[in-house]
Design a protein around this motif. Sequence first.
Motif, PDB file in Angstrom:
ATOM      1  N   ARG A   1      -2.631  -0.470  11.401  1.00 43.81           N
ATOM      2  CA  ARG A   1      -1.980  -1.628  10.788  1.00 43.81           C
ATOM      3  C   ARG A   1      -2.641  -2.919  11.267  1.00 43.81           C
ATOM      4  NH1 ARG A   1       2.041   0.521   8.040  1.00 43.81           N
ATOM      5  NH2 ARG A   1       3.170   2.303   8.858  1.00 43.81           N
TER       6      ARG A   1
ATOM      7  N   MET B   1      -7.016   2.710  -2.620  1.00 39.90           N
ATOM      8  CA  MET B   1      -7.496   1.333  -2.814  1.00 39.90           C
ATOM      9  C   MET B   1      -6.874   0.670  -4.050  1.00 39.90           C
ATOM     10  SD  MET B   1      -9.636   1.468  -0.329  1.00 39.90           S
ATOM     11  CE  MET B   1     -10.236   2.900   0.542  1.00 39.90           C
TER      12      MET B   1
ATOM     13  N   GLU C   1      -0.708  -4.339   5.637  1.00 37.22           N
ATOM     14  CA  GLU C   1       0.706  -4.469   5.261  1.00 37.22           C
ATOM     15  C   GLU C   1       1.528  -3.266   5.731  1.00 37.22           C
ATOM     16  OE1 GLU C   1       3.100  -7.290   2.956  1.00 37.22           O
ATOM     17  OE2 GLU C   1       1.320  -7.272   4.195  1.00 37.22           O
TER      18      GLU C   1
ATOM     19  N   GLY D   1      -7.559  -0.107   3.808  1.00 41.27           N
ATOM     20  CA  GLY D   1      -6.218  -0.132   3.222  1.00 41.27           C
ATOM     21  C   GLY D   1      -5.507  -1.448   3.433  1.00 41.27           C
ATOM     22  N   GLY D   2      -5.882  -2.201   4.474  1.00 36.15           N
ATOM     23  CA  GLY D   2      -5.192  -3.451   4.742  1.00 36.15           C
ATOM     24  C   GLY D   2      -4.127  -3.278   5.800  1.00 36.15           C
TER      25      GLY D   2
ATOM     26  N   GLU E   1       3.649  -1.054   4.640  1.00 36.38           N
ATOM     27  CA  GLU E   1       4.333  -0.320   3.574  1.00 36.38           C
ATOM     28  C   GLU E   1       3.607   0.990   3.386  1.00 36.38           C
ATOM     29  OE1 GLU E   1       3.206  -0.985  -0.500  1.00 36.38           O
ATOM     30  OE2 GLU E   1       2.479  -2.963   0.046  1.00 36.38           O
TER      31      GLU E   1
ATOM     32  N   HIS F   1      -3.644  -0.060  -4.234  1.00 39.16           N
ATOM     33  CA  HIS F   1      -2.687  -1.017  -3.691  1.00 39.16           C
ATOM     34  C   HIS F   1      -3.491  -2.122  -3.018  1.00 39.16           C
ATOM     35  CE1 HIS F   1       0.322   2.103  -4.310  1.00 39.16           C
ATOM     36  NE2 HIS F   1      -0.635   2.915  -3.901  1.00 39.16           N
ATOM     37  N   ALA F   2      -3.128  -3.373  -3.280  1.00 41.29           N
ATOM     38  CA  ALA F   2      -3.883  -4.481  -2.699  1.00 41.29           C
ATOM     39  C   ALA F   2      -3.969  -4.319  -1.191  1.00 41.29           C
ATOM     40  CB  ALA F   2      -3.222  -5.796  -3.058  1.00 41.29           C
ATOM     41  N   VAL F   3      -2.845  -4.061  -0.579  1.00 41.35           N
ATOM     42  CA  VAL F   3      -2.828  -3.784   0.859  1.00 41.35           C
ATOM     43  C   VAL F   3      -1.869  -2.644   1.107  1.00 41.35           C
ATOM     44  CG1 VAL F   3      -3.467  -6.015   1.814  1.00 41.35           C
ATOM     45  CG2 VAL F   3      -1.111  -5.608   1.081  1.00 41.35           C
ATOM     46  N   GLY F   4      -2.077  -1.971   2.204  1.00 41.64           N
ATOM     47  CA  GLY F   4      -1.202  -0.862   2.564  1.00 41.64           C
ATOM     48  C   GLY F   4      -1.993   0.144   3.343  1.00 41.64           C
ATOM     49  N   PRO F   5      -1.322   0.834   4.258  1.00 43.53           N
ATOM     50  CA  PRO F   5      -2.050   1.786   5.088  1.00 43.53           C
ATOM     51  C   PRO F   5      -2.612   2.947   4.274  1.00 43.53           C
ATOM     52  CG  PRO F   5       0.298   1.829   5.574  1.00 43.53           C
ATOM     53  CD  PRO F   5       0.093   0.742   4.585  1.00 43.53           C
ATOM     54  N   GLN F   6      -3.709   3.496   4.745  1.00 41.03           N
ATOM     55  CA  GLN F   6      -4.389   4.566   4.034  1.00 41.03           C
ATOM     56  C   GLN F   6      -3.727   5.902   4.312  1.00 41.03           C
ATOM     57  OE1 GLN F   6      -6.379   3.466   1.895  1.00 41.03           O
ATOM     58  NE2 GLN F   6      -8.433   3.334   2.675  1.00 41.03           N
TER      59      GLN F   6
END
Lengths: 326, 179
Positions: free
Chosen positions: A18, B74, A321, A318-319, A323, B76-81
């Motif tokens: 995260r 990828m 965030e 993934g970024g 969620e 989703h703009a952001v979010g865990p993989q």
Amino acid sequence: MTPASTEVDRKPAVTALRHKDLLGIVDLTPEEIALVLDTAEAMKEVGTRPIKKVPALRGKTVVNLFFEPSTRTRTSFEIAEKRLSADTLNIAIGTSSVVKGETLADTALNLEAMAPDMIVLRHSSSGACHLLSRICRSAIINAGDGMHEHPTQALLDAFTIRERKKQLAGLKVAIIGDLLHSRVLRSNIHLLTKMGAKVWVCGPPTLIPTDIRKFGVTPTSSVDEAVTDADVVMLLRIQLERMEGAYFPSLREYFRVFGMTESRLRRAKPDVMIMHPGPMNRGVEIASEVADGPYSVILDQVANGVAVRMAVLYLLAGGAEHEDAA
Amino acid sequence: MPVVMDADRISRTLARIAHEIVERNKGVDDLALVGVRTRGVPIAKRLARALKEITGHDVPTGALDITLYRDDLMRHAVGPQPQVRRTEIQFSIDNRKILLVDDVLYTGRTTRAALDALIDYGRPKGIQLIVLVDRGHRELPIKADYVGKNLPTSPDESVQVRLLEIDGQDEVVLQGGAA
């Protein structure tokens, strides 16, 4: 995708990083480190296939921005990016506007205007990655910043150790060489102590940072003491390019007192691993007989670097965030 | 929480599918089983045991992780993989008939990803799809060759396959929904 029936099996401690960036090992928890290493195991298999490429980062652009010379790290990142199907672009100082006087921040903002997704940065100034992290939307991956950190090197070292020894906790790791100028040392100290290894650091007294004990390691200037019963012996390069003072009399004397030779190695455990982050100075920190000997995993480290960097790129893409992916 | 298949039913179903495999392929000569992680893997191993009992021959068995081929990575703009696990296929798939095994067939997107992943390992003579449960609601033109049970569901329900090797017991349950 909707694999409706499959719950996550045997839930690991964490399933995602995260963070927006990877600036240093200091920011990672032991669970996150384990996730990177587990993911790297899956990535390593990709490199054994006839078609060494997966579509995971299709459409992502990664800029490799290298302000310092590098063979291993830059090539390793580039191969990792290509195996994940990212579009990659390499910028080296010699050919960039930096030679015309552009600042790091301006270079980064101009690159950012072309909307890359990730920037892999190597820079001679400690903290350069933190600066970019503050001003860029792209994910920043530290590929070595000055004397600060080199997190992917520590991760690939840990991966290589874990591959042989199954776990890091409880191992005696002796790190010998230029402790003062080494970002590899700093990242490795953070990682190995977080994972429960016992870390000994060894070098000439002039190259041992005075406050190094506060990082939970045991400093010594006796190679024999550092090597005795060691599971892992890691040699660090003598970084002549960063040395302005006279830290020791000569390279020959350094080798005589600190160089890793077969006879010195006899004090270590019978299954000791010899590691070196490269580039090696043969006959300075390491004898050729040791570098090319049966205990050496130096080329395994290079091979594993690709898998570990694929894991980092994948997990950060993934970024940050909080969620769950659908 | 109705149980739609119990342990006996699952075991009889897999035995039946094993016989269908032998009948349709006239033996097991050039076959290999590939289970889709997670629960396709133990099902593939059970089928391998059943095929060994029927024919006396070993069928090579592998495990496929499709995470890196998912069509929603990828997006989703952001979010865990999603977590990546290891693919283990220790044999060449070239010129073999591959029996792809999954627990539930739903939208077909997992199967699409699995087909792409498999093709990266070589050029099989053919791929046949085996699922324990087909719950309908396909979003892609994909159809199973061997189905354990056709289970009509509504999209807001979920089908849970539990297997001894992973969950400690064998059963298929239908959860949620308006009913």
